[in-house]
Design an enzyme around this catalytic site. Structure first.
Site, mmCIF file in Angstrom:
data_model
loop_
_atom_site.group_PDB
_atom_site.id
_atom_site.type_symbol
_atom_site.label_atom_id
_atom_site.label_comp_id
_atom_site.label_asym_id
_atom_site.label_seq_id
_atom_site.Cartn_x
_atom_site.Cartn_y
_atom_site.Cartn_z
ATOM 1 N N SER A 279 0.799 -1.255 0.086
ATOM 2 C CA SER A 279 0.050 0.126 -0.172
ATOM 3 C C SER A 279 0.799 1.133 -0.155
ATOM 4 C CB SER A 279 -0.856 -0.068 1.396
ATOM 5 O OG SER A 279 0.014 0.163 2.474
ATOM 6 N N LYS A 280 0.122 2.276 -0.036
ATOM 7 C CA LYS A 280 0.922 3.706 -0.209
ATOM 8 C C LYS A 280 1.606 3.766 1.242
ATOM 9 C CE LYS A 280 -0.812 8.158 0.198
ATOM 10 N NZ LYS A 280 0.436 8.753 0.947
ATOM 11 N N ARG A 281 0.851 3.395 2.323
ATOM 12 C CA ARG A 281 1.370 3.803 3.499
ATOM 13 C C ARG A 281 2.886 2.911 3.466
ATOM 14 N NH1 ARG A 281 -3.952 3.026 5.449
ATOM 15 N NH2 ARG A 281 -3.511 0.596 5.847
#
Ligand code: GLU
Length: 523
Positions: A279-281
């Protein structure tokens, strides 16, 4: 004909007609590298089979619409060299390619499904839906879905009398159309990567097909458009697999399974540490981008970094994505787009998720920096120099420097860190690296060296090296002990290509000036 026969027939029929594949993004934000890989596999398959690659914008969910996201997706595709044959931008015989502009098309299909007994009108209000879920929760039900278990208690045309339904429709009561999933059935399905799969309809809910605003949901629109646009193969991320049974039923009810495209659900790209989807996280946490290009998010006014802007070459980005979940069965790792088109086959895509490794990604970029002619990316490198305050006036010299340092570069900004001293004297000199072994004898050597070089007319790297070594021998000094100080004088630090090549490139005058400056610091 049983289902299996129908599927194999569909496969043969598809291959004999022109291959048409699609990438169908919803313009909701940055383009994740998994999305680009989906584009890539679609594109490679289309090109390999002389087919068409279509980009269709799936923007029916107006609540998720983000300004600028559509234009951004096309910019990313352009940077990657994945040019659509048909799209909003490129036109085509099946326009419009933006679902919001096709709104009027979908309703008739939803109504046809109602007429044929495969779908129904549902008038439930938000409060009624909330109540239903609350009730299911209190009963300890594991599923809170709108399905065969609850639908006969709800406000829909299955439970109401036909005249009651008609009255509600005539009165303009807001409604949605839901697919009616029959329980206790199995839906067989052949995925080009996963093989034969079976879905149990007991796990599938009565998905909304047409929303109260008249817009189709993704489920209806994707099936109708894949049919109308004559899509033969649909490749999409594994996260869409749970939606497949609804889509198969819609194909069966609306158009016939023999018209259905061949499906392939691509494996997830996994985070480097652990098993979940990258994910972007994860990117933020581990310090690498997950988007193709910088995404200037208009919602929170933040720019999320992209592969392009941190200094990846599109060739490397494509290459690293291609081998995330695919290989050609050999040990080859570096592939150009042409080779990928030739060698790609969807059946060789792995079923399991592929772990993303940023170090490996950088390795690909390093390899492509070496493999390509520097002219391919010189303009981008020049822009980096200019942003850092160095204007390039002599292109030939610039290209020469790029050749000298490219072996040390992994990302494009490395050209600046590895090469700025070719254009201006280093701002700081690591004197502490010279001092411990510095003495009068070495000082004398460099004074004499300056004099000798001032008189010399030759300034090729080999001439510089010869005169340097001869003078060192005459002074009974070891060349090895003198080269590090010389490097620090010219570069400022202990790095860079061959020191005599640096001296040759920056010229006699700059070389002598930098030596004189460092000697003054050593006084
Ligand atoms: N609109 C879906 C998405 O945003 C497309 C899924 C599909 O390809 O069917 O990814």
């Amino acid at each position: 004909m049983d289902n299996i026969t129908i599927f194999s027939c569909a496969y043969l029929c598809c291959m004999s007609q022109k291959v048409r594949v699609r990438f169908a993004p919803s313009p909701t934000g940055g383009l994740h590298l998994g999305g680009v890989r989906t584009v890539l596999f679609n594109y490679l398959f289309a090109k390999k089979h002389n087919g068409d690659f279509i980009v269709r914008i799936e923007d029916t969910d107006q609540s998720r619409f983000v300004t600028g996201a559509e234009a951004y997706i096309f910019d990313c595709l352009k940077w990657c060299g994945l040019t659509p044959d048909e799209s909003v931008l490129h036109g085509g015989d099946f326009a419009p390619y933006r679902q919001s502009e096709r709104k009027e098309l979908y309703k008739q299909y939803a109504e046809q499904l109602v007429k044929d007994g495969h779908a129904y009108y549902a008038f439930d209000t938000v409060a009624e839906l909330d109540n239903m879920r609350e009730l299911l929760k209190t009963k300890g039900s594991s599923s809170l879905q709108y399905d065969h278990n609850v639908r006969m208690n709800m406000n829909n045309s299955l439970r109401l009398l036909p005249q009651e339904t008609q009255q509600l429709l005539d009165a303009g009561t807001p409604y949605v159309i839901r697919i009616g999933i029959r329980p206790n059935e199995f839906i067989p399905f052949t995925d080009m990567i996963r093989g034969d799969i079976e879905f149990d309809t007991n796990n599938v809910d009565d998905k909304v097909l047409l929303k109260a605003d008249g817009m189709p949901t993704y489920h209806l629109a994707v099936v109708v458009d894949d049919f109308l646009m004559k899509i033969t193969h649909a490749f999409r991320g594994e996260e869409w697999l749970p939606s497949a049974p609804v889509h198969i039923l819609l194909w069966k009810y609306l158009f016939g399974l023999d018209k259905m495209p061949q499906w392939a659900h691509l494996p997830l790209i996994l985070k480097p540490d652990g098993n979940g989807k990258l994910s972007k996280r994860d990117g933020d946490r581990l310090g690498f981008p997950v988007y193709a290009m910088d995404w200037p998010d208009p919602v929170n006014n933040e720019i999320t970094k992209g592969f392009k802007e941190i200094g990846f070459l599109p060739e490397a980005f494509i290459n690293l994505l291609a081998v995330l979940g695919w290989n050609d069965g050999t040990a080859q790792e570096i592939f150009s787009m042409e080779e990928l088109i030739e060698k790609f086959s969807i059946e060789k895509v792995h079923k399991g998720g592929a772990k993303f490794d940023f170090e490996k990604a950088k390795w690909f970029n390093h390899e492509w920096i070496q493999k390509l002619d520097v002219n391919n990316y010189a303009a981008r490198v020049k822009a980096i120099f200019e942003t850092n305050g160095i204007t390039i006036n002599n292109n030939a010299y610039f290209l020469k420097v790029m050749e000298l340092v490219k072996g040390r570069c992994t990302l494009l900004p490395d050209f600046f860190t590895q090469g700025s001293f070719f254009f201006e004297a280093p701002a700081t000199i690591d004197i502490d690296a010279i001092k411990p072994k510095w003495d009068d004898k070495k000082n004398m050597f460099f004074m004499e060296l300056i004099k000798a070089w001032q008189l010399s007319t030759l300034w090729e790297a080999t001439d510089i090296e010869t005169s340097f070594k001869e003078l060192a021998a005459a002074n009974t000094l070891k060349t090895g002990e003198l080269m590090l100080p010389l490097r620090i004088m010219l570069v400022g630090e202990k790095f860079g290509p061959g020191v005599f090549e640096i001296a040759a490139a920056i010229g006699k005058e700059a070389t002598i000036t930098r030596i004189v400056h460092t000697l003054s610091l050593l006084q």
